[in-house]
Write a protein that holds these residues in place. Structure first.
Motif, PDB file in Angstrom:
ATOM      1  N   SER A   1       0.802  -1.218   0.000  1.00 46.58           N
ATOM      2  CA  SER A   1       0.000   0.000   0.000  1.00 46.58           C
ATOM      3  C   SER A   1       0.841   1.277   0.000  1.00 46.58           C
ATOM      4  N   ARG A   2       2.128   1.143  -0.305  1.00 49.98           N
ATOM      5  CA  ARG A   2       2.976   2.329  -0.339  1.00 49.98           C
ATOM      6  C   ARG A   2       4.294   2.036  -1.037  1.00 49.98           C
TER       7      ARG A   2
ATOM      8  N   GLU B   1       2.066   7.087   0.023  1.00 49.60           N
ATOM      9  CA  GLU B   1       0.868   6.295   0.308  1.00 49.60           C
ATOM     10  C   GLU B   1       0.117   5.999  -0.984  1.00 49.60           C
ATOM     11  N   ILE B   2      -0.279   4.751  -1.172  1.00 51.62           N
ATOM     12  CA  ILE B   2      -1.041   4.329  -2.345  1.00 51.62           C
ATOM     13  C   ILE B   2      -2.424   3.904  -1.871  1.00 51.62           C
ATOM     14  N   GLU B   3      -3.451   4.619  -2.309  1.00 50.27           N
ATOM     15  CA  GLU B   3      -4.796   4.376  -1.796  1.00 50.27           C
ATOM     16  C   GLU B   3      -5.552   3.319  -2.584  1.00 50.27           C
ATOM     17  N   LYS B   4      -5.108   3.024  -3.812  1.00 45.74           N
ATOM     18  CA  LYS B   4      -5.818   2.038  -4.625  1.00 45.74           C
ATOM     19  C   LYS B   4      -5.006   0.752  -4.724  1.00 45.74           C
ATOM     20  N   GLU B   5      -5.657  -0.281  -5.204  1.00 43.63           N
ATOM     21  CA  GLU B   5      -5.001  -1.579  -5.320  1.00 43.63           C
ATOM     22  C   GLU B   5      -3.914  -1.532  -6.392  1.00 43.63           C
TER      23      GLU B   5
ATOM     24  N   LEU C   1      -2.265   0.993 -11.136  1.00 45.39           N
ATOM     25  CA  LEU C   1      -3.321   0.789 -10.158  1.00 45.39           C
ATOM     26  C   LEU C   1      -4.609   0.376 -10.850  1.00 45.39           C
TER      27      LEU C   1
ATOM     28  N   ASP D   1      -8.161   0.909 -11.632  1.00 44.00           N
ATOM     29  CA  ASP D   1      -8.848   2.205 -11.566  1.00 44.00           C
ATOM     30  C   ASP D   1     -10.009   2.251 -12.560  1.00 44.00           C
TER      31      ASP D   1
ATOM     32  N   GLN E   1       0.979   5.599 -12.627  1.00 44.84           N
ATOM     33  CA  GLN E   1       1.648   6.686 -11.924  1.00 44.84           C
ATOM     34  C   GLN E   1       3.157   6.529 -12.103  1.00 44.84           C
TER      35      GLN E   1
END
Length: 411
Positions: free
Chosen positions: A282-283, A300-304, A319, A321, A331
């Motif tokens: 997650s990061r 920090e990575i908020e998506k899978e 990700l 999305d 990204q």
């Protein structure tokens, strides 16, 4: 016009030079040579004008190339493949590596064999660093070393291998396993053991990922441990240079759940000789390690996270999305953890990688190329499958399919 040849003949070379030096013999009727030159101001203006024209010309070319897109390709050379089944193709600098359970070979962009080596490995694993290539048998005891000249020998390990990492001069780190005990050993290219460390699952944790720095002097290890029936991840850093001699077991730094958070870190890499990126679930966690590790950025990575990839200068994460209308969100970060670009991807892929100033992704038949600015430069569905698609230079590529190796140029 005065007859200079007659003057030389009559009065000699020295006299001629003397007269020219005085400005008395330049052109008939002209005694001051400055009068035949344009004014200094005009020369300066003319030079500035030429420079401006060149700047505008180069700017125009850059703007054209930046905004240009490609819709097709020309085949420059085509080489038929005699075999491709059960073979894996990967990029190796300017070359192509082809390997399987039976051996490995290095080919140039036209499919010409540079070198080859036969072996018998049931489940080959491979790692590259600049010129060096290491191939090992997972759960076996052999590591084969190569560089661009060919075979550089083989290493036999005491216990079965679970993972390997090679440095730019042929030093190899191997994680070995025997009856619940793990060993991290460093070998030189001649098979001499340089460093040996033992880890116990109940005390140190299980090494999920290891990576050597380019110079082979530093090592980062991701360890997973079971504490109170919960998984905890830690990172440890070793330095085998003179600096590390002052530390117990050359362990110069470590980070635990307190600094890293409640994450799992399945992969750690040296992006170059000093920057480390830890890919967590997650990061992204970035470190600088000239000698001692220093935490410099946590992203920090908020998506899978669907997949990750990297080069010496950039880190890419893809990700899941579907909310934004695309299939994925790409990204791109620089090697210090700064987000530089986001791109919605509308196509699925089986491979994605950086290539100079591009991102190349492809699936079984289609390829898509983006600039690092996020501009789509090329999208195409080929009539044959894609095993490998790699950049040669600019918009010239090698396309490997099941029957041929093609040197192509986009148009």
């Amino acid at each position: 016009m005065a007859d200079i040849r007659q003057f030389v003949k009559k009065d000699g070379r020295a006299a001629l030079l003397k007269q020219i030096g005085k400005g008395e013999l330049v052109k008939e009727g002209v005694t001051n040579p400055k009068k035949i030159l344009p004014p200094v101001g005009k020369v300066v203006k003319r030079g500035i004008g030429i420079v401006l024209i060149m700047v505008l010309f180069l700017t125009g070319i850059h703007f054209y190339e930046k905004n240009r897109t490609y819709t097709g390709y020309d085949v420059l050379t085509l080489t038929e493949l005699t075999e491709s089944g059960n073979m894996t193709y990967i990029t190796y600098g300017d070359y192509i590596l082809r390997y399987s359970m039976d051996g490995i070979s290095c080919l140039d962009k036209n499919g010409v064999l540079i070198w080859g080596q036969a072996y018998e490995i049931k489940n080959p694993i491979i790692d590259l660093c600049k010129d060096y290539v290491a191939v090992a048998g997972q759960k076996e005891n052999s590591i084969y070393l190569f560089n661009r000249s060919g075979s550089q020998g083989a290493i036999t390990t005491e216990y079965p291998i679970t993972s390997i990492s090679v440095a730019s001069q042929g030093v190899v780190a191997a994680v070995l396993e025997n009856n619940g005990t793990n060993y991290i050993k460093i070998y030189d290219k001649n098979g001499k053991e340089l460093v040996g460390m033992k880890t116990f699952l109940e005390r140190n944790g299980y090494p999920m990922s290891v990576d050597l720095s380019e110079d082979g002097r530093k090592l980062v290890v991701s360890l997973i441990d079971i504490a109170e029936n919960e998984l905890e991840n830690s990172l440890v850093f070793y330095n085998f240079s003179e600096v590390g001699q002052n530390y117990i077991e050359k362990l110069v730094g470590g980070y635990s759940k307190k600094e890293l958070g409640d994450v799992l870190i399945p992969e750690v890499v040296f992006l170059d000789n000093t920057i480390v990126c830890a890919f967590a679930d997650s990061r992204l966690i970035f470190f600088r390690m000239k000698e001692i590790p220093e935490l410099i950025q946590i992203v920090e990575i908020e998506k899978e996270i669907h997949s990750v990839f990297y080069s010496g200068e950039n880190v890419g994460i893809v990700l899941n999305d579907t909310e934004a209308g695309g299939v994925y969100l790409l990204q791109i970060y620089d090697k210090l953890g700064k987000l530089t670009k986001e791109v919605l991807l509308e196509q699925d892929y089986k491979n994605i990688s950086f290539a100079e100033d591009q991102v190349i992704l492809y699936n079984d038949n289609s390829v898509c190329i983006y600039s690092l600015d996020g501009d789509k430069k090329f999208e195409y569905t080929f009539e044959k499958n894609i095993i490998l698609f790699k950049q040669i230079i600019g918009f010239r590529y090698v396309w490997v399919n099941s029957s041929s190796i093609n040197d192509i140029r986009l148009k």
